[in-house]
Design a protein around this motif. Sequence first.
Motif, PDB file in Angstrom:
ATOM      1  N   UNK A 261      -0.057   7.379   5.675  1.00  0.00           N
ATOM      2  CA  UNK A 261      -1.167   6.979   6.582  1.00  0.00           C
ATOM      3  C   UNK A 261      -1.877   5.561   6.219  1.00  0.00           C
ATOM      4  N   UNK A 262      -2.304   5.769   5.130  1.00  0.00           N
ATOM      5  CA  UNK A 262      -3.041   4.553   4.287  1.00  0.00           C
ATOM      6  C   UNK A 262      -2.174   3.264   4.285  1.00  0.00           C
ATOM      7  N   UNK A 263      -1.032   3.427   3.758  1.00  0.00           N
ATOM      8  CA  UNK A 263      -0.153   2.327   3.746  1.00  0.00           C
ATOM      9  C   UNK A 263       0.258   1.849   4.997  1.00  0.00           C
ATOM     10  N   UNK A 264       0.253   2.422   5.877  1.00  0.00           N
ATOM     11  CA  UNK A 264       0.651   2.139   7.222  1.00  0.00           C
ATOM     12  C   UNK A 264      -0.385   1.032   7.776  1.00  0.00           C
ATOM     13  N   UNK A 265      -1.504   1.148   7.219  1.00  0.00           N
ATOM     14  CA  UNK A 265      -2.683   0.195   7.599  1.00  0.00           C
ATOM     15  C   UNK A 265      -2.476  -0.905   6.887  1.00  0.00           C
ATOM     16  N   UNK A 266      -1.946  -1.230   5.982  1.00  0.00           N
ATOM     17  CA  UNK A 266      -2.019  -2.440   4.853  1.00  0.00           C
ATOM     18  C   UNK A 266      -0.974  -3.354   5.429  1.00  0.00           C
ATOM     19  N   UNK A 267      -1.642  -4.552   5.527  1.00  0.00           N
ATOM     20  CA  UNK A 267      -0.574  -5.672   6.148  1.00  0.00           C
ATOM     21  C   UNK A 267       0.393  -5.918   5.277  1.00  0.00           C
ATOM     22  N   UNK A 268       1.699  -6.325   5.577  1.00  0.00           N
ATOM     23  CA  UNK A 268       2.901  -6.626   4.793  1.00  0.00           C
ATOM     24  C   UNK A 268       3.629  -5.417   4.211  1.00  0.00           C
ATOM     25  N   UNK A 269       2.807  -4.493   3.640  1.00  0.00           N
ATOM     26  CA  UNK A 269       3.378  -3.309   2.986  1.00  0.00           C
ATOM     27  C   UNK A 269       3.652  -2.287   3.987  1.00  0.00           C
ATOM     28  N   UNK A 270       3.052  -2.241   5.139  1.00  0.00           N
ATOM     29  CA  UNK A 270       3.399  -1.233   6.194  1.00  0.00           C
ATOM     30  C   UNK A 270       4.767  -1.764   6.969  1.00  0.00           C
ATOM     31  N   UNK A 271       5.072  -2.975   7.092  1.00  0.00           N
ATOM     32  CA  UNK A 271       6.107  -3.567   7.543  1.00  0.00           C
ATOM     33  C   UNK A 271       7.366  -3.274   6.913  1.00  0.00           C
ATOM     34  N   UNK A 272       7.136  -3.595   5.657  1.00  0.00           N
ATOM     35  CA  UNK A 272       8.346  -3.405   4.479  1.00  0.00           C
ATOM     36  C   UNK A 272       8.752  -1.941   4.381  1.00  0.00           C
ATOM     37  N   UNK A 273       7.674  -0.987   4.305  1.00  0.00           N
ATOM     38  CA  UNK A 273       7.891   0.399   4.022  1.00  0.00           C
ATOM     39  C   UNK A 273       8.524   0.959   5.359  1.00  0.00           C
TER      40      UNK A 273
END
Length: 207
Positions: free
Chosen positions: A149-161
């Motif tokens: 959930x935390x990484x889903x809110x981080x720009x770019x990282x969420x799209x890549x993951x």
Amino acid sequence: MIPLVLVLMTMAGAVYPAIDLTAGERERGTMESLIVSPTPTSILLLAKYSAVVTVALLTALANLGAMTLTLWVSGIGRLIFGENVLSPGVIGVVLLLLVLFTMFFAALLLAITSFAKSFKEAQAYLIPLMLLALTPGVMSLLPGLEFSFLLATVPLVNILLLAKEILVGTAEWNLAMVAVVCNAIYAFTALVVASRLFGSDASLQGS
């Protein structure tokens, strides 16, 4: 690596149109004629924003098509991802993620290049941005990094993951919705900032 390559190519496709439509016009001395025209500044910015998004999406579409064709012809896609990796649904979802990222990144580029007085100065401003964007992109390749959930809110990282999860068929739609909503909010915020800066006295100092 596939989501990171697609995102980087999309970023590269958006950089030079964004610079040319802001700092480039200021350097050519044509910005004032746009600002004093009867057309509202918001409409001018929206037109420039649409142009940057369109060019970036064309770049993304060309790279996605070439990568899909390469994976299909070589057979590497079936070896790595299985039989469903090249399905139209998976490719369409990945393309939608690139559209969402492009909308955010194009607005961010227009906001940053509004400070530049020349093409070279705009390039100098964007180098730190590209490095900052590359850092979380490389971090997303670390083994054992799970889409939380935390990484889903981080720009770019969420799209890549999220793109990686979709390609391997393990995406959770609750986290996917968080990532999509967050990127939409980031894109809207960046566009609001760009609209505040575009046409301001600070952005016209160069010409």
